[in-house]
Scaffold this motif. Structure first.
Motif, PDB file in Angstrom:
ATOM      1  N   MET A   1       0.828  -1.211   0.000  1.00  0.00           N
ATOM      2  CA  MET A   1       0.000   0.000   0.000  1.00  0.00           C
ATOM      3  C   MET A   1       0.864   1.264   0.000  1.00  0.00           C
ATOM      4  SD  MET A   1      -2.954   1.311  -0.175  1.00  0.00           S
ATOM      5  CE  MET A   1      -4.012  -0.100   0.126  1.00  0.00           C
ATOM      6  N   LYS A   2       1.970   1.237   0.767  1.00  0.00           N
ATOM      7  CA  LYS A   2       2.855   2.396   0.808  1.00  0.00           C
ATOM      8  C   LYS A   2       3.440   2.695  -0.573  1.00  0.00           C
ATOM      9  CE  LYS A   2       4.234   2.034   5.672  1.00  0.00           C
ATOM     10  NZ  LYS A   2       5.380   1.840   6.610  1.00  0.00           N
ATOM     11  N   ILE A   3       3.747   1.624  -1.311  1.00  0.00           N
ATOM     12  CA  ILE A   3       4.301   1.810  -2.658  1.00  0.00           C
ATOM     13  C   ILE A   3       3.268   2.454  -3.572  1.00  0.00           C
ATOM     14  CG2 ILE A   3       5.144   0.612  -4.709  1.00  0.00           C
ATOM     15  CD1 ILE A   3       6.463  -1.406  -2.912  1.00  0.00           C
ATOM     16  N   LEU A   4       2.015   2.026  -3.458  1.00  0.00           N
ATOM     17  CA  LEU A   4       0.961   2.597  -4.295  1.00  0.00           C
ATOM     18  C   LEU A   4       0.739   4.071  -3.957  1.00  0.00           C
ATOM     19  CD1 LEU A   4      -1.685  -0.271  -4.403  1.00  0.00           C
ATOM     20  CD2 LEU A   4      -0.040   0.393  -6.166  1.00  0.00           C
ATOM     21  N   ILE A   5       0.767   4.398  -2.682  1.00  0.00           N
ATOM     22  CA  ILE A   5       0.618   5.800  -2.274  1.00  0.00           C
ATOM     23  C   ILE A   5       1.771   6.626  -2.838  1.00  0.00           C
ATOM     24  CG2 ILE A   5       0.629   7.381  -0.307  1.00  0.00           C
ATOM     25  CD1 ILE A   5      -0.776   5.188   1.312  1.00  0.00           C
ATOM     26  N   SER A   6       2.973   6.057  -2.759  1.00  0.00           N
ATOM     27  CA  SER A   6       4.144   6.744  -3.307  1.00  0.00           C
ATOM     28  C   SER A   6       4.004   6.953  -4.811  1.00  0.00           C
ATOM     29  CB  SER A   6       5.403   5.926  -3.008  1.00  0.00           C
ATOM     30  OG  SER A   6       6.539   6.497  -3.624  1.00  0.00           O
ATOM     31  N   GLU A   7       3.533   5.934  -5.512  1.00  0.00           N
ATOM     32  CA  GLU A   7       3.353   6.052  -6.964  1.00  0.00           C
ATOM     33  C   GLU A   7       2.288   7.094  -7.301  1.00  0.00           C
ATOM     34  OE1 GLU A   7       5.042   4.778  -9.368  1.00  0.00           O
ATOM     35  OE2 GLU A   7       6.348   3.569  -8.114  1.00  0.00           O
ATOM     36  N   TRP A   8       1.236   7.168  -6.487  1.00  0.00           N
ATOM     37  CA  TRP A   8       0.178   8.151  -6.717  1.00  0.00           C
ATOM     38  C   TRP A   8       0.717   9.570  -6.545  1.00  0.00           C
ATOM     39  CZ3 TRP A   8      -4.227   8.765  -9.001  1.00  0.00           C
ATOM     40  CH2 TRP A   8      -5.065   9.827  -8.661  1.00  0.00           C
ATOM     41  N   ILE A   9       1.550   9.764  -5.539  1.00  0.00           N
ATOM     42  CA  ILE A   9       2.142  11.087  -5.305  1.00  0.00           C
ATOM     43  C   ILE A   9       3.080  11.463  -6.458  1.00  0.00           C
ATOM     44  CG2 ILE A   9       3.690  12.403  -3.800  1.00  0.00           C
ATOM     45  CD1 ILE A   9       2.581  10.782  -1.448  1.00  0.00           C
ATOM     46  N   LYS A  10       3.790  10.500  -6.985  1.00  0.00           N
ATOM     47  CA  LYS A  10       4.752  10.765  -8.050  1.00  0.00           C
ATOM     48  C   LYS A  10       4.093  11.306  -9.317  1.00  0.00           C
ATOM     49  CE  LYS A  10       8.270   7.354  -6.743  1.00  0.00           C
ATOM     50  NZ  LYS A  10       8.943   6.083  -7.135  1.00  0.00           N
ATOM     51  N   ILE A  11       2.866  10.889  -9.592  1.00  0.00           N
ATOM     52  CA  ILE A  11       2.211  11.321 -10.826  1.00  0.00           C
ATOM     53  C   ILE A  11       1.387  12.602 -10.649  1.00  0.00           C
ATOM     54  CG2 ILE A  11       2.086   8.960 -11.674  1.00  0.00           C
ATOM     55  CD1 ILE A  11      -0.891   8.956 -10.993  1.00  0.00           C
TER      56      ILE A  11
END
Length: 251
Positions: A1-11
């Motif tokens: 989940m942390k990775i997905l949140i990080s990916e969402w912030i990146k875009i």
């Protein structure tokens, strides 16, 4: 989940969010506007289904499958030639799988949002009855057919960059358009770019009410099995390759 949140912030500051949330609404609005100019007949629902899904699966999906992963990977390349990405303490497989999962969620949202906007618009704006289970089922089948393309393009984007990914996506438009016709009747189950349009069209066959369910299911299985197999192969192959990948293709 942390990775997905990080990916969402990146875009956040990329065109990806606009492509994901604005494109489907505009596309659905265009279809609604087009059919608002035409007389409503008993065949209108079938015409809407064909116009919407054939255009979405032969144009938007191949192009989007090349653009979105290309942008996602290109952003990492701009941030220090992948150095910040690759020095992460997280396992390589988690980084790769996180990107792929976010990509799938974005494209799934894109397709479902476009279909939902179309169904709602037709019902409340044009007062046209729509068999929404058929439309939503076609959207889900189109998405299943898209999964191998997404796994393929994220791999291509890491290996060769955004330009190659977009170029292949552009070629996919031509392949999808050709295999959507009678030219693809005997080979579509072997052509990945044909799976979204063909699988979606099979669900639409229920609107015709004169095609046996057994035939539709049999044809769907012919497309679903190779789609699932190729998706698994692309994911496993990409994960194995990414473990040994050293970064920017420009170095």
């Amino acid at each position: 989940m942390k990775i997905l949140i990080s990916e969402w912030i990146k875009i956040k500051r990329t065109p990806i969010r606009w492509l994901t949330f604005l494109t489907p609404v505009i596309f659905a609005a265009f279809i609604i506007w087009y059919f608002s100019l035409r007389a409503i007949t008993v065949d209108t629902q079938i015409s809407i289904f064909q116009a919407f899904f054939e255009t979405w699966t032969t144009l938007v999906i191949p192009l989007g499958a090349g653009l979105i992963p290309g942008f996602m990977v290109h952003q990492e390349e701009l941030a220090g030639s992948f150095n910040g990405f690759l020095v992460s303490r997280l396992p390589r497989r988690d980084l790769y799988f996180g990107k792929l999962t976010m990509l799938i969620l974005l494209v799934l949202t894109d397709t479902l949002l476009a279909t939902l906007a179309l169904v709602i618009g037709l019902n409340f704006i044009l007062d046209i009855f729509i068999s929404w289970p058929v439309f939503m089922g076609a959207a889900i089948m189109a998405m299943i057919g898209t999964l191998p393309l997404l796994a393929f393009h994220i791999w291509i984007s890491f290996a060769w960059g955004i330009g190659v990914s977009i170029g292949i996506g552009g070629g996919g438009i031509l392949i999808a358009a050709l295999t959507a016709t009678s030219l693809g009747d005997k080979i579509w189950q072997f052509v990945p770019w044909a799976w979204p349009v063909r699988l979606a069209s099979l669900v639409g066959a229920y609107l015709l009410k004169n095609i046996p369910s057994g035939f539709i299911i049999g044809q769907a299985v012919k497309g679903l099995i190779p789609a699932v197999i190729l998706f698994v192969v692309m994911v496993i192959g990409g994960l194995i390759w990414f473990e040994r990948w050293e970064g920017s293709w420009h170095e």
